[in-house]
Design a protein around this motif. Structure first.
Motif, PDB file in Angstrom:
ATOM      1  N   ALA A   1       0.809  -1.232   0.000  1.00  0.00           N
ATOM      2  CA  ALA A   1       0.000   0.000   0.000  1.00  0.00           C
ATOM      3  C   ALA A   1       0.833   1.270   0.000  1.00  0.00           C
ATOM      4  N   VAL A   2       2.055   1.204  -0.496  1.00  0.00           N
ATOM      5  CA  VAL A   2       2.932   2.379  -0.510  1.00  0.00           C
ATOM      6  C   VAL A   2       2.858   3.124  -1.839  1.00  0.00           C
ATOM      7  N   THR A   3       2.985   2.405  -2.957  1.00  0.00           N
ATOM      8  CA  THR A   3       3.037   3.067  -4.268  1.00  0.00           C
ATOM      9  C   THR A   3       1.626   3.267  -4.816  1.00  0.00           C
ATOM     10  N   THR A   4       0.797   3.904  -4.034  1.00  0.00           N
ATOM     11  CA  THR A   4      -0.605   4.106  -4.385  1.00  0.00           C
ATOM     12  C   THR A   4      -0.748   4.888  -5.683  1.00  0.00           C
ATOM     13  N   VAL A   5       0.057   5.923  -5.876  1.00  0.00           N
ATOM     14  CA  VAL A   5      -0.037   6.735  -7.097  1.00  0.00           C
ATOM     15  C   VAL A   5       0.779   6.131  -8.232  1.00  0.00           C
TER      16      VAL A   5
ATOM     17  N   PRO B   1     -10.989  11.611  14.242  1.00  0.00           N
ATOM     18  CA  PRO B   1     -10.085  11.208  15.327  1.00  0.00           C
ATOM     19  C   PRO B   1      -9.433  12.418  15.978  1.00  0.00           C
ATOM     20  N   ASP B   2      -8.996  12.241  17.213  1.00  0.00           N
ATOM     21  CA  ASP B   2      -8.209  13.290  17.867  1.00  0.00           C
ATOM     22  C   ASP B   2      -6.817  13.366  17.255  1.00  0.00           C
ATOM     23  N   LEU B   3      -6.236  12.198  16.985  1.00  0.00           N
ATOM     24  CA  LEU B   3      -4.947  12.096  16.298  1.00  0.00           C
ATOM     25  C   LEU B   3      -5.089  11.093  15.171  1.00  0.00           C
ATOM     26  N   ILE B   4      -4.465  11.383  14.027  1.00  0.00           N
ATOM     27  CA  ILE B   4      -4.453  10.432  12.923  1.00  0.00           C
ATOM     28  C   ILE B   4      -3.001  10.197  12.508  1.00  0.00           C
ATOM     29  N   VAL B   5      -2.667   8.930  12.334  1.00  0.00           N
ATOM     30  CA  VAL B   5      -1.310   8.516  11.977  1.00  0.00           C
ATOM     31  C   VAL B   5      -1.304   8.096  10.514  1.00  0.00           C
ATOM     32  N   THR B   6      -0.387   8.657   9.725  1.00  0.00           N
ATOM     33  CA  THR B   6      -0.297   8.325   8.312  1.00  0.00           C
ATOM     34  C   THR B   6       1.140   7.974   7.948  1.00  0.00           C
ATOM     35  N   ALA B   7       1.281   7.178   6.885  1.00  0.00           N
ATOM     36  CA  ALA B   7       2.594   6.784   6.363  1.00  0.00           C
ATOM     37  C   ALA B   7       2.343   6.113   5.013  1.00  0.00           C
ATOM     38  N   LYS B   8       3.077   5.059   4.691  1.00  0.00           N
ATOM     39  CA  LYS B   8       2.923   4.258   3.476  1.00  0.00           C
ATOM     40  C   LYS B   8       2.630   5.110   2.245  1.00  0.00           C
ATOM     41  N   GLY B   9       1.364   5.272   1.850  1.00  0.00           N
ATOM     42  CA  GLY B   9       1.018   5.947   0.614  1.00  0.00           C
ATOM     43  C   GLY B   9       1.286   7.432   0.580  1.00  0.00           C
TER      44      GLY B   9
ATOM     45  N   ILE C   1       0.084  14.163  -3.004  1.00  0.00           N
ATOM     46  CA  ILE C   1      -1.190  14.804  -2.667  1.00  0.00           C
ATOM     47  C   ILE C   1      -1.776  15.503  -3.890  1.00  0.00           C
ATOM     48  N   GLU C   2      -0.926  16.171  -4.656  1.00  0.00           N
ATOM     49  CA  GLU C   2      -1.397  16.836  -5.870  1.00  0.00           C
ATOM     50  C   GLU C   2      -1.886  15.818  -6.898  1.00  0.00           C
ATOM     51  N   THR C   3      -1.162  14.722  -7.058  1.00  0.00           N
ATOM     52  CA  THR C   3      -1.558  13.695  -8.016  1.00  0.00           C
ATOM     53  C   THR C   3      -2.891  13.069  -7.642  1.00  0.00           C
ATOM     54  N   ILE C   4      -3.101  12.796  -6.366  1.00  0.00           N
ATOM     55  CA  ILE C   4      -4.382  12.226  -5.917  1.00  0.00           C
ATOM     56  C   ILE C   4      -5.534  13.139  -6.323  1.00  0.00           C
TER      57      ILE C   4
ATOM     58  N   PRO D   1      -3.781  -3.049  -5.385  1.00  0.00           N
ATOM     59  CA  PRO D   1      -3.154  -2.587  -6.625  1.00  0.00           C
ATOM     60  C   PRO D   1      -2.861  -1.096  -6.589  1.00  0.00           C
ATOM     61  N   PRO D   2      -1.795  -0.665  -7.254  1.00  0.00           N
ATOM     62  CA  PRO D   2      -1.590   0.779  -7.400  1.00  0.00           C
ATOM     63  C   PRO D   2      -2.764   1.375  -8.174  1.00  0.00           C
ATOM     64  N   LEU D   3      -3.123   2.583  -7.818  1.00  0.00           N
ATOM     65  CA  LEU D   3      -4.244   3.223  -8.491  1.00  0.00           C
ATOM     66  C   LEU D   3      -3.882   3.653  -9.899  1.00  0.00           C
ATOM     67  N   SER D   4      -2.621   3.486 -10.268  1.00  0.00           N
ATOM     68  CA  SER D   4      -2.146   3.733 -11.632  1.00  0.00           C
ATOM     69  C   SER D   4      -2.328   2.530 -12.538  1.00  0.00           C
ATOM     70  N   MET D   5      -2.870   1.436 -12.022  1.00  0.00           N
ATOM     71  CA  MET D   5      -2.983   0.222 -12.831  1.00  0.00           C
ATOM     72  C   MET D   5      -4.041   0.390 -13.915  1.00  0.00           C
ATOM     73  N   PRO D   6      -3.696   0.131 -15.184  1.00  0.00           N
ATOM     74  CA  PRO D   6      -4.711   0.189 -16.244  1.00  0.00           C
ATOM     75  C   PRO D   6      -5.697  -0.967 -16.122  1.00  0.00           C
ATOM     76  N   ASP D   7      -6.892  -0.750 -16.655  1.00  0.00           N
ATOM     77  CA  ASP D   7      -7.966  -1.723 -16.482  1.00  0.00           C
ATOM     78  C   ASP D   7      -7.624  -3.101 -17.040  1.00  0.00           C
ATOM     79  N   HIS D   8      -6.982  -3.136 -18.206  1.00  0.00           N
ATOM     80  CA  HIS D   8      -6.748  -4.444 -18.814  1.00  0.00           C
ATOM     81  C   HIS D   8      -5.856  -5.317 -17.942  1.00  0.00           C
ATOM     82  N   LEU D   9      -4.926  -4.706 -17.220  1.00  0.00           N
ATOM     83  CA  LEU D   9      -4.061  -5.485 -16.327  1.00  0.00           C
ATOM     84  C   LEU D   9      -4.834  -5.982 -15.120  1.00  0.00           C
ATOM     85  N   LEU D  10      -5.712  -5.143 -14.587  1.00  0.00           N
ATOM     86  CA  LEU D  10      -6.528  -5.559 -13.443  1.00  0.00           C
ATOM     87  C   LEU D  10      -7.405  -6.744 -13.832  1.00  0.00           C
TER      88      LEU D  10
END
Length: 445
Positions: free
Chosen positions: A73-77, A285-293, A336-339, A422-431
């Motif tokens: 779940a790191v290379t989301t973009v 949430p009072d606190l939110i922890v983010t990383a990976k993507g 963030i901009e790409t999303i 899957p990365p959100l960059s995956m084209p449909d035919h591959l999925l």
């Protein structure tokens, strides 16, 4: 969905098997790994990557594999997404490090401003940047303890929060994460989660009351600094709490002066079809922890939360030499901009719809549950007609998928869950092709 490639180097978007998986060059490299790298550092699939982008990973033997893991779940973009590459290259040419605690820089501040803006809730917020998800979780606990002047922390069954001493105590699963590494940090208590597949029809509200009753009896609200939970559990098996569980838990925390911490390390940044998983039930949430993507593959994590809680720590109490590294900050701003510009939140929903429809279409009685949100979907495999876990089948399906050039990951307390990220960059035919392969694998195993 359109057959298009969002970001990534100009790699052919195809599954291509030139050799057996792994091939001879990967096998040679893996022998070097065995001689040079500590045995405790394992690998899921010993193919050695030379390029990646869109929805594929290319290995040292020239095989092109469909990536349903995104580096957990790191290379989301997408791997080496163009905006990320450009931003990091520009920053690399300016400077690579000064340490924000010595001579600060604008990139760190801009990331903090963006996180304060985008994370759930309209209240005043502050952010601190770190390197890894575990490091951020640990700092969230530090912040909650400093604010409440209390020590106890509640986590949940099947949780995964990291590999540091404190976060190992917070993590539920013994093997391979905790075995032989104790003693662990004290004042960590575990409550039952809402787990629809194994709860016998228990509603989210009823499951929340069950957890709260245990907390009140075994810990006591007056001793409790924080409740820490993954809104959708990751390593624990992509468990989605039943509707109503999280909101009731948040309300109890607020009523009792307990800091509610959402661990969105795996679920954050469009992965679940919302920017954050908390958004599905309007949980703040009072606190939110983010990383990976957050940074397209560069090491970055964050704790973002209510200003009065974040500012409770003494000056110098938060930080670290590499925390908020300028290269990682540049990458995060590009992510963030790409999303936003590519509507990857919407893309995650479309990918998730496709995956869920295909998995239900397998009509395999060994698939006990299909669950998840957005592009974070899993199947729990069981003995037909039961809820008895079938980890052997899970391993066999994963191995067969790997042999056919499809990267899948396993997870779950019982080792019987296949997860798809899957990365959100995956084209449909591959999925579509990936799930054609998986359907055939299920038929043959």
């Amino acid at each position: 969905m359109n057959d298009h490639l969002i970001g990534g180097p100009a790699l052919p978007q195809e599954r291509r098997l030139v050799t057996a998986i792994p091939g001879p060059e990967s096998a040679r490299l893996h022998a070097r790994k065995a001689a040079a790298v500590a045995a405790g550092v394992g690998t899921t699939l010993p193919v050695y990557t030379v390029a990646a982008g869109g929805g594929v990973i290319v290995d040292a033997d020239g095989n092109s594999l469909i990536d349903l893991g995104s580096g957990i779940a790191v290379t989301t973009v997408g791997n080496s997404a163009p905006a990320v590459v450009d931003a990091v290259t520009e920053q690399l040419q300016a400077f690579t490090h000064t340490c924000f605690m010595v001579t600060p820089y604008d990139g760190y501040v801009r990331v903090a401003e963006k996180l304060n803006e985008l994370t759930p809730g309209s209240h005043e917020k502050r952010t601190a940047l770190f390197n890894s998800g575990a490091e951020a979780v640990e700092n969230a606990v530090k912040i909650a303890r400093a604010f409440t002047k209390r020590q106890a922390v509640v986590v949940f069954d099947h949780a995964y929060h990291g590999r540091t001493n404190l976060t190992m105590a917070m993590t539920a699963k013994n093997m391979p994460y905790k075995h032989g590494f104790g003693p662990f940090a004290s004042e960590i208590y575990r409550a039952p989660l809402s787990y629809a597949f194994r709860d016998g029809g228990l509603s989210g509200e009823a499951a929340a009351f069950r957890a709260i009753d245990l907390i009140e009896k075994q810990v006591g609200a007056g001793n409790l600094a924080a409740v820490v939970i993954e809104p959708i559990q990751g390593e624990g098996g992509f468990i989605v709490p039943a509707d109503g569980f999280l909101p009731l838990l948040v309300q109890w925390c607020h009523d009792n002066g307990v800091v509610f911490v959402a661990d969105e390390v795996q679920t954050g940044f469009a992965r679940t079809g919302e920017l954050f998983a908390c958004d599905h039930e309007a949980v703040v949430p009072d606190l939110i922890v983010t990383a990976k993507g957050i940074a397209g593959g560069l090491p970055l994590s964050a704790v973002t939360g209510r200003a009065e809680i974040m500012d409770a720590v003494n000056v110098g109490g938060l930080g670290g030499t590499y925390g908020g590294n300028p290269l990682a900050c540049a990458a995060a701003l590009a992510v963030i901009e790409t999303i936003a510009t590519e509507d990857l939140v919407g893309r995650a929903r479309m990918i998730g719809k496709t995956m869920v429809e295909r998995l239900h279409g397998f009509a395999d009685p060994r698939i006990g549950d299909v669950r998840g949100r957005g592009a974070m979907v899993a199947v729990e495999l069981v003995e037909p007609g039961t809820t008895n876990p079938d980890p052997d089948l899970t391993r066999a399906v994963a191995a067969a998928a790997h042999a056919q050039g499809v990267v899948v990951l396993t997870c779950g307390t019982y080792g019987n869950v296949l997860r798809f990220l899957p990365p959100l960059s995956m084209p449909d035919h591959l999925l579509f092709e990936a799930f054609d392969v998986l359907e055939q694998v299920f038929r043959e195993n």
